[in-house]
Write a protein that holds these residues in place. Structure first.
Motif, PDB file in Angstrom:
ATOM      1  N   THR A 122       0.839  -1.241   0.084  1.00 51.56           N
ATOM      2  CA  THR A 122       0.074   0.143   0.013  1.00 51.56           C
ATOM      3  C   THR A 122       1.083   1.222  -0.018  1.00 51.56           C
ATOM      4  O   THR A 122       2.078   1.319   0.122  1.00 51.56           O
ATOM      5  CB  THR A 122      -0.946   0.063   1.292  1.00 51.56           C
ATOM      6  OG1 THR A 122       0.025  -0.038   2.360  1.00 51.56           O
ATOM      7  CG2 THR A 122      -1.727  -1.218   1.481  1.00 51.56           C
ATOM      8  N   SER A 123       0.378   2.152  -0.202  1.00 55.62           N
ATOM      9  CA  SER A 123       1.153   3.514  -0.050  1.00 55.62           C
ATOM     10  C   SER A 123       1.456   4.065   1.172  1.00 55.62           C
ATOM     11  O   SER A 123       2.579   4.806   1.307  1.00 55.62           O
ATOM     12  CB  SER A 123       0.216   4.727  -0.750  1.00 55.62           C
ATOM     13  OG  SER A 123      -0.858   4.894   0.144  1.00 55.62           O
ATOM     14  N   GLU A 125       9.048  -6.878  11.632  1.00 59.89           N
ATOM     15  CA  GLU A 125       8.144  -7.528  10.293  1.00 59.89           C
ATOM     16  C   GLU A 125       9.068  -8.023   9.203  1.00 59.89           C
ATOM     17  O   GLU A 125       8.825  -9.067   8.748  1.00 59.89           O
ATOM     18  CB  GLU A 125       7.138  -6.530   9.919  1.00 59.89           C
ATOM     19  CG  GLU A 125       5.944  -6.093  10.710  1.00 59.89           C
ATOM     20  CD  GLU A 125       5.242  -5.195  10.090  1.00 59.89           C
ATOM     21  OE1 GLU A 125       3.919  -5.370   9.715  1.00 59.89           O
ATOM     22  OE2 GLU A 125       5.633  -3.970   9.819  1.00 59.89           O
ATOM     23  N   VAL A 126      10.065  -7.336   9.108  1.00 60.71           N
ATOM     24  CA  VAL A 126      11.069  -7.480   8.022  1.00 60.71           C
ATOM     25  C   VAL A 126      11.832  -8.853   8.431  1.00 60.71           C
ATOM     26  O   VAL A 126      11.810  -9.881   7.693  1.00 60.71           O
ATOM     27  CB  VAL A 126      12.067  -6.535   7.963  1.00 60.71           C
ATOM     28  CG1 VAL A 126      13.379  -7.094   6.823  1.00 60.71           C
ATOM     29  CG2 VAL A 126      11.523  -5.308   7.111  1.00 60.71           C
ATOM     30  N   GLY A 127      12.142  -9.265   9.576  1.00 61.29           N
ATOM     31  CA  GLY A 127      12.420 -10.455  10.316  1.00 61.29           C
ATOM     32  C   GLY A 127      11.580 -11.644  10.089  1.00 61.29           C
ATOM     33  O   GLY A 127      12.086 -12.771   9.886  1.00 61.29           O
ATOM     34  N   ARG A 128      10.278 -11.415  10.434  1.00 66.87           N
ATOM     35  CA  ARG A 128       9.557 -12.481  10.292  1.00 66.87           C
ATOM     36  C   ARG A 128       9.091 -12.866   8.862  1.00 66.87           C
ATOM     37  O   ARG A 128       9.164 -13.828   8.573  1.00 66.87           O
ATOM     38  CB  ARG A 128       8.024 -11.852  10.980  1.00 66.87           C
ATOM     39  CG  ARG A 128       8.035 -11.802  12.460  1.00 66.87           C
ATOM     40  CD  ARG A 128       6.480 -11.842  12.946  1.00 66.87           C
ATOM     41  NE  ARG A 128       6.102 -10.481  12.834  1.00 66.87           N
ATOM     42  CZ  ARG A 128       6.139  -9.361  13.368  1.00 66.87           C
ATOM     43  NH1 ARG A 128       7.002  -9.595  14.644  1.00 66.87           N
ATOM     44  NH2 ARG A 128       5.763  -8.391  12.703  1.00 66.87           N
ATOM     45  N   MET A 147       1.427 -16.451   1.064  1.00 65.60           N
ATOM     46  CA  MET A 147       0.913 -16.027   2.455  1.00 65.60           C
ATOM     47  C   MET A 147       1.588 -14.652   2.431  1.00 65.60           C
ATOM     48  O   MET A 147       2.536 -14.260   2.057  1.00 65.60           O
ATOM     49  CB  MET A 147       1.497 -17.272   3.560  1.00 65.60           C
ATOM     50  CG  MET A 147       0.928 -18.216   3.635  1.00 65.60           C
ATOM     51  SD  MET A 147       1.796 -19.508   4.787  1.00 65.60           S
ATOM     52  CE  MET A 147       2.387 -18.359   6.407  1.00 65.60           C
ATOM     53  N   PRO A 148       0.804 -13.628   2.931  1.00 61.05           N
ATOM     54  CA  PRO A 148       0.970 -12.542   3.012  1.00 61.05           C
ATOM     55  C   PRO A 148       2.054 -12.186   4.460  1.00 61.05           C
ATOM     56  O   PRO A 148       2.036 -12.805   5.269  1.00 61.05           O
ATOM     57  CB  PRO A 148      -0.063 -11.575   3.557  1.00 61.05           C
ATOM     58  CG  PRO A 148      -1.101 -12.574   4.223  1.00 61.05           C
ATOM     59  CD  PRO A 148      -0.953 -13.994   3.570  1.00 61.05           C
ATOM     60  N   GLY A 149       3.170 -11.525   4.073  1.00 62.55           N
ATOM     61  CA  GLY A 149       4.343 -11.457   5.056  1.00 62.55           C
ATOM     62  C   GLY A 149       4.014 -10.134   5.832  1.00 62.55           C
ATOM     63  O   GLY A 149       4.528  -9.939   6.892  1.00 62.55           O
ATOM     64  N   PHE A 150       3.338  -9.389   5.202  1.00 61.19           N
ATOM     65  CA  PHE A 150       3.202  -7.985   6.090  1.00 61.19           C
ATOM     66  C   PHE A 150       1.951  -7.505   6.036  1.00 61.19           C
ATOM     67  O   PHE A 150       1.025  -8.076   5.127  1.00 61.19           O
ATOM     68  CB  PHE A 150       3.992  -6.730   5.128  1.00 61.19           C
ATOM     69  CG  PHE A 150       5.445  -7.016   5.111  1.00 61.19           C
ATOM     70  CD1 PHE A 150       6.230  -6.684   6.276  1.00 61.19           C
ATOM     71  CD2 PHE A 150       6.156  -7.484   4.044  1.00 61.19           C
ATOM     72  CE1 PHE A 150       7.782  -6.957   6.220  1.00 61.19           C
ATOM     73  CE2 PHE A 150       7.599  -7.672   3.922  1.00 61.19           C
ATOM     74  CZ  PHE A 150       8.189  -7.488   4.900  1.00 61.19           C
ATOM     75  N   ALA A 151       1.407  -6.791   7.063  1.00 60.23           N
ATOM     76  CA  ALA A 151       0.002  -6.259   7.130  1.00 60.23           C
ATOM     77  C   ALA A 151      -0.481  -5.493   6.181  1.00 60.23           C
ATOM     78  O   ALA A 151      -1.632  -5.596   5.540  1.00 60.23           O
ATOM     79  CB  ALA A 151      -0.108  -5.516   8.382  1.00 60.23           C
TER      80      ALA A 151
END
Length: 154
Positions: free
Chosen positions: A63-64, A72-75, A124-128
């Protein structure tokens, strides 16, 4: 002086006699080892070739307001690390995840590419704040549907 009287000659002749006696067995063992190594190498090559033919690509669209934290990057990195395990016994060469970036009409696009056996992990989405769009999935994968039990049936 006789050569057989010298120290160590008897031991050397015994070792040479044993080596000559066991040479056919050693040669057979070496041939069997070579055949086993060739079979394993051929099997690995086939697994890699099959995995590279059956690749899945998904597009990752942020998203913008996308601004991930370090956690989050580590997960997400650990999630991508699971792709190799989800691919089964495919060697690392065939189960690698590739990040591909392209620019089309001034818009940058990010694609994740990996083995078809790990398509569920890639999707699978990795980020929200990131949408994952499937581009090419295997056609023989059908969704699992569970029958709805009728009322009164046990």
């Amino acid at each position: 002086m006789n050569a057989t009287v010298l120290p160590g000659v008897r031991a050397l002749t015994r070792v040479l006699d044993a080596a000559i006696a066991t040479a056919p067995f050693v040669a057979a063992l070496a041939a069997a080892g070579l055949a086993a190594w060739a079979w394993v190498a051929l099997r690995r090559a086939r697994l890699v070739r099959t995995a590279l033919v059956d690749r899945v690509a998904v597009e990752v669209v942020p998203t913008s307001t996308f601004d991930p934290s370090e956690g989050e990057v580590g997960r997400w990195a650990r999630q991508l690390g699971r792709v190799h395990h989800a691919a089964g016994e495919v060697p690392a060469r065939g189960s690698a995840v590739r990040l591909r970036y392209s620019a089309e009409d001034g818009m940058m696009r990010c694609f994740l590419e990996g083995p078809g056996a790990a398509a569920a992990v890639l999707a699978m989405p990795g980020f929200a704040e990131v949408e994952v769009r499937a581009h090419r999935f295997r056609k023989d994968i059908q969704p699992v549907r569970f029958p709805v039990p009728r009322e009164g049936a046990r």
